[in-house]
Write a protein that holds these residues in place. Structure first.
Motif, PDB file in Angstrom:
ATOM      1  N   PRO A  50      11.598 -17.364  -2.573  1.00  0.00           N
ATOM      2  CA  PRO A  50      11.835 -16.200  -3.447  1.00  0.00           C
ATOM      3  C   PRO A  50      11.163 -16.323  -4.814  1.00  0.00           C
ATOM      4  CG  PRO A  50      13.913 -17.249  -2.799  1.00  0.00           C
ATOM      5  CD  PRO A  50      12.819 -18.015  -2.167  1.00  0.00           C
ATOM      6  N   ARG A  51      11.079 -17.527  -5.370  1.00  0.00           N
ATOM      7  CA  ARG A  51      10.447 -17.674  -6.682  1.00  0.00           C
ATOM      8  C   ARG A  51       8.957 -17.376  -6.608  1.00  0.00           C
ATOM      9  NH1 ARG A  51      12.999 -22.433 -10.318  1.00  0.00           N
ATOM     10  NH2 ARG A  51      15.153 -21.801 -10.053  1.00  0.00           N
ATOM     11  N   ARG A  52       8.327 -17.805  -5.541  1.00  0.00           N
ATOM     12  CA  ARG A  52       6.895 -17.539  -5.380  1.00  0.00           C
ATOM     13  C   ARG A  52       6.666 -16.025  -5.276  1.00  0.00           C
ATOM     14  NH1 ARG A  52       3.380 -20.998  -1.332  1.00  0.00           N
ATOM     15  NH2 ARG A  52       3.896 -22.514  -2.925  1.00  0.00           N
ATOM     16  N   LEU A  53       7.552 -15.340  -4.568  1.00  0.00           N
ATOM     17  CA  LEU A  53       7.428 -13.885  -4.448  1.00  0.00           C
ATOM     18  C   LEU A  53       7.549 -13.220  -5.815  1.00  0.00           C
ATOM     19  CD1 LEU A  53       7.131 -11.406  -2.622  1.00  0.00           C
ATOM     20  CD2 LEU A  53       9.614 -11.343  -2.491  1.00  0.00           C
ATOM     21  N   LEU A  54       8.494 -13.686  -6.619  1.00  0.00           N
ATOM     22  CA  LEU A  54       8.660 -13.108  -7.956  1.00  0.00           C
ATOM     23  C   LEU A  54       7.406 -13.301  -8.796  1.00  0.00           C
ATOM     24  CD1 LEU A  54      12.348 -14.123  -8.801  1.00  0.00           C
ATOM     25  CD2 LEU A  54      11.470 -11.850  -8.231  1.00  0.00           C
ATOM     26  N   ARG A  55       6.726 -14.418  -8.600  1.00  0.00           N
ATOM     27  CA  ARG A  55       5.492 -14.670  -9.331  1.00  0.00           C
ATOM     28  C   ARG A  55       4.374 -13.726  -8.879  1.00  0.00           C
ATOM     29  NH1 ARG A  55       3.199 -20.358  -8.528  1.00  0.00           N
ATOM     30  NH2 ARG A  55       5.176 -20.469  -7.467  1.00  0.00           N
ATOM     31  N   TRP A  56       4.404 -13.332  -7.617  1.00  0.00           N
ATOM     32  CA  TRP A  56       3.334 -12.491  -7.061  1.00  0.00           C
ATOM     33  C   TRP A  56       3.574 -10.999  -7.219  1.00  0.00           C
ATOM     34  CZ3 TRP A  56      -1.440 -13.454  -5.345  1.00  0.00           C
ATOM     35  CH2 TRP A  56      -1.786 -14.784  -5.155  1.00  0.00           C
ATOM     36  N   ILE A  57       4.761 -10.599  -7.608  1.00  0.00           N
ATOM     37  CA  ILE A  57       5.065  -9.159  -7.701  1.00  0.00           C
ATOM     38  C   ILE A  57       4.130  -8.427  -8.676  1.00  0.00           C
ATOM     39  CG2 ILE A  57       6.793  -7.491  -8.500  1.00  0.00           C
ATOM     40  CD1 ILE A  57       8.873  -9.072  -6.972  1.00  0.00           C
ATOM     41  N   PRO A  58       3.919  -8.912  -9.912  1.00  0.00           N
ATOM     42  CA  PRO A  58       3.027  -8.160 -10.817  1.00  0.00           C
ATOM     43  C   PRO A  58       1.595  -7.981 -10.276  1.00  0.00           C
ATOM     44  CG  PRO A  58       4.346  -9.703 -12.070  1.00  0.00           C
ATOM     45  CD  PRO A  58       4.585 -10.013 -10.626  1.00  0.00           C
ATOM     46  N   PRO A  59       0.945  -9.044  -9.752  1.00  0.00           N
ATOM     47  CA  PRO A  59      -0.405  -8.800  -9.220  1.00  0.00           C
ATOM     48  C   PRO A  59      -0.399  -7.875  -8.001  1.00  0.00           C
ATOM     49  CG  PRO A  59      -0.003 -11.174  -9.403  1.00  0.00           C
ATOM     50  CD  PRO A  59       1.255 -10.473  -9.772  1.00  0.00           C
ATOM     51  N   LEU A  60       0.639  -7.991  -7.167  1.00  0.00           N
ATOM     52  CA  LEU A  60       0.723  -7.106  -6.000  1.00  0.00           C
ATOM     53  C   LEU A  60       0.879  -5.646  -6.422  1.00  0.00           C
ATOM     54  CD1 LEU A  60       2.966  -9.161  -3.563  1.00  0.00           C
ATOM     55  CD2 LEU A  60       0.543  -8.602  -3.296  1.00  0.00           C
ATOM     56  N   MET A  61       1.696  -5.422  -7.418  1.00  0.00           N
ATOM     57  CA  MET A  61       1.878  -4.050  -7.906  1.00  0.00           C
ATOM     58  C   MET A  61       0.578  -3.518  -8.511  1.00  0.00           C
ATOM     59  SD  MET A  61       4.746  -3.174  -6.882  1.00  0.00           S
ATOM     60  CE  MET A  61       4.755  -1.580  -7.625  1.00  0.00           C
ATOM     61  N   GLY A  62      -0.144  -4.392  -9.212  1.00  0.00           N
ATOM     62  CA  GLY A  62      -1.446  -3.980  -9.742  1.00  0.00           C
ATOM     63  C   GLY A  62      -2.407  -3.628  -8.620  1.00  0.00           C
ATOM     64  N   GLY A  63      -2.373  -4.408  -7.554  1.00  0.00           N
ATOM     65  CA  GLY A  63      -3.225  -4.116  -6.399  1.00  0.00           C
ATOM     66  C   GLY A  63      -2.846  -2.802  -5.735  1.00  0.00           C
ATOM     67  N   VAL A  64      -1.549  -2.563  -5.620  1.00  0.00           N
ATOM     68  CA  VAL A  64      -1.088  -1.297  -5.032  1.00  0.00           C
ATOM     69  C   VAL A  64      -1.533  -0.123  -5.893  1.00  0.00           C
ATOM     70  CG1 VAL A  64       0.968   0.073  -4.531  1.00  0.00           C
ATOM     71  CG2 VAL A  64       0.835  -2.298  -3.773  1.00  0.00           C
ATOM     72  N   GLN A  65      -1.397  -0.259  -7.211  1.00  0.00           N
ATOM     73  CA  GLN A  65      -1.821   0.819  -8.107  1.00  0.00           C
ATOM     74  C   GLN A  65      -3.329   1.052  -8.009  1.00  0.00           C
ATOM     75  OE1 GLN A  65      -0.339  -0.416 -11.905  1.00  0.00           O
ATOM     76  NE2 GLN A  65       1.703   0.448 -11.549  1.00  0.00           N
ATOM     77  N   LEU A  66      -4.104  -0.036  -7.916  1.00  0.00           N
ATOM     78  CA  LEU A  66      -5.548   0.101  -7.763  1.00  0.00           C
ATOM     79  C   LEU A  66      -5.887   0.789  -6.453  1.00  0.00           C
ATOM     80  CD1 LEU A  66      -8.415  -0.522  -8.790  1.00  0.00           C
ATOM     81  CD2 LEU A  66      -8.236  -2.723  -7.603  1.00  0.00           C
ATOM     82  N   LEU A  67      -5.199   0.401  -5.381  1.00  0.00           N
ATOM     83  CA  LEU A  67      -5.430   1.026  -4.080  1.00  0.00           C
ATOM     84  C   LEU A  67      -5.118   2.521  -4.124  1.00  0.00           C
ATOM     85  CD1 LEU A  67      -6.198   0.573  -1.120  1.00  0.00           C
ATOM     86  CD2 LEU A  67      -3.794   0.117  -0.668  1.00  0.00           C
ATOM     87  N   LEU A  68      -4.013   2.870  -4.755  1.00  0.00           N
ATOM     88  CA  LEU A  68      -3.658   4.285  -4.865  1.00  0.00           C
ATOM     89  C   LEU A  68      -4.679   5.055  -5.705  1.00  0.00           C
ATOM     90  CD1 LEU A  68       0.213   4.033  -5.327  1.00  0.00           C
ATOM     91  CD2 LEU A  68      -1.053   4.762  -3.280  1.00  0.00           C
ATOM     92  N   LEU A  69      -5.144   4.422  -6.763  1.00  0.00           N
ATOM     93  CA  LEU A  69      -6.154   5.049  -7.609  1.00  0.00           C
ATOM     94  C   LEU A  69      -7.450   5.268  -6.829  1.00  0.00           C
ATOM     95  CD1 LEU A  69      -6.922   5.968 -10.507  1.00  0.00           C
ATOM     96  CD2 LEU A  69      -7.743   3.636 -10.876  1.00  0.00           C
ATOM     97  N   LEU A  70      -7.865   4.257  -6.078  1.00  0.00           N
ATOM     98  CA  LEU A  70      -9.075   4.388  -5.266  1.00  0.00           C
ATOM     99  C   LEU A  70      -8.905   5.452  -4.187  1.00  0.00           C
ATOM    100  CD1 LEU A  70     -10.117   0.665  -4.836  1.00  0.00           C
ATOM    101  CD2 LEU A  70     -11.312   2.426  -6.140  1.00  0.00           C
ATOM    102  N   ARG A  71      -7.746   5.450  -3.565  1.00  0.00           N
ATOM    103  CA  ARG A  71      -7.490   6.446  -2.520  1.00  0.00           C
ATOM    104  C   ARG A  71      -7.535   7.861  -3.091  1.00  0.00           C
ATOM    105  NH1 ARG A  71      -2.470   5.711   1.355  1.00  0.00           N
ATOM    106  NH2 ARG A  71      -3.833   4.107   2.157  1.00  0.00           N
ATOM    107  N   ARG A  72      -6.939   8.022  -4.282  1.00  0.00           N
ATOM    108  CA  ARG A  72      -6.967   9.327  -4.937  1.00  0.00           C
ATOM    109  C   ARG A  72      -8.396   9.718  -5.279  1.00  0.00           C
ATOM    110  NH1 ARG A  72      -3.791   8.557  -9.552  1.00  0.00           N
ATOM    111  NH2 ARG A  72      -2.291   7.553  -8.208  1.00  0.00           N
TER     112      ARG A  72
END
Length: 102
Positions: A70-92
């Motif tokens: 769980p701690r490793r996941l918490l560390r990865w949440i911000p970059p993952l969210m940034g990736g999701v936002q980038l993907l959504l931006l590219l898709r748009r």
């Protein structure tokens, strides 16, 4: 006079055809440099499309990661969210492309 002019035109046409063939060969040779990078881009695009069609797999991987570490996941949440936002931006951005089919 007309015959001489016609001969010059035919000669010029042959020169242009030869030059055109030389340029096609040169372009083909130069395009080989782009073949490998474009292949990687195609593979990445295919992977992203696959993930878009099969969202359960990345979600399952995140679920397993959250159970195992769980701690490793918490560390990865911000970059993952940034990736999701980038993907959504590219898709748009790709969705508004005038040549793209709906």
């Amino acid at each position: 006079m007309h015959r001489r002019h016609r001969e010059k035109l035919v000669q010029r046409q042959q020169q242009l055809l030869l030059r055109s063939a030389e340029l096609r060969v040169a372009l083909t040779r130069q395009a080989q440099v782009l073949k490998a990078p474009l292949s990687v881009v195609d593979q990445l695009r295919s992977g992203v499309q696959w993930l878009g069609r099969h969202p359960a797999w990345p979600m399952a991987a995140l679920g397993l990661l959250s159970l195992a570490r769980p701690r490793r996941l918490l560390r990865w949440i911000p970059p993952l969210m940034g990736g999701v936002q980038l993907l959504l931006l590219l898709r748009r951005g790709l969705g508004s492309h005038p040549h793209r089919k709906p």
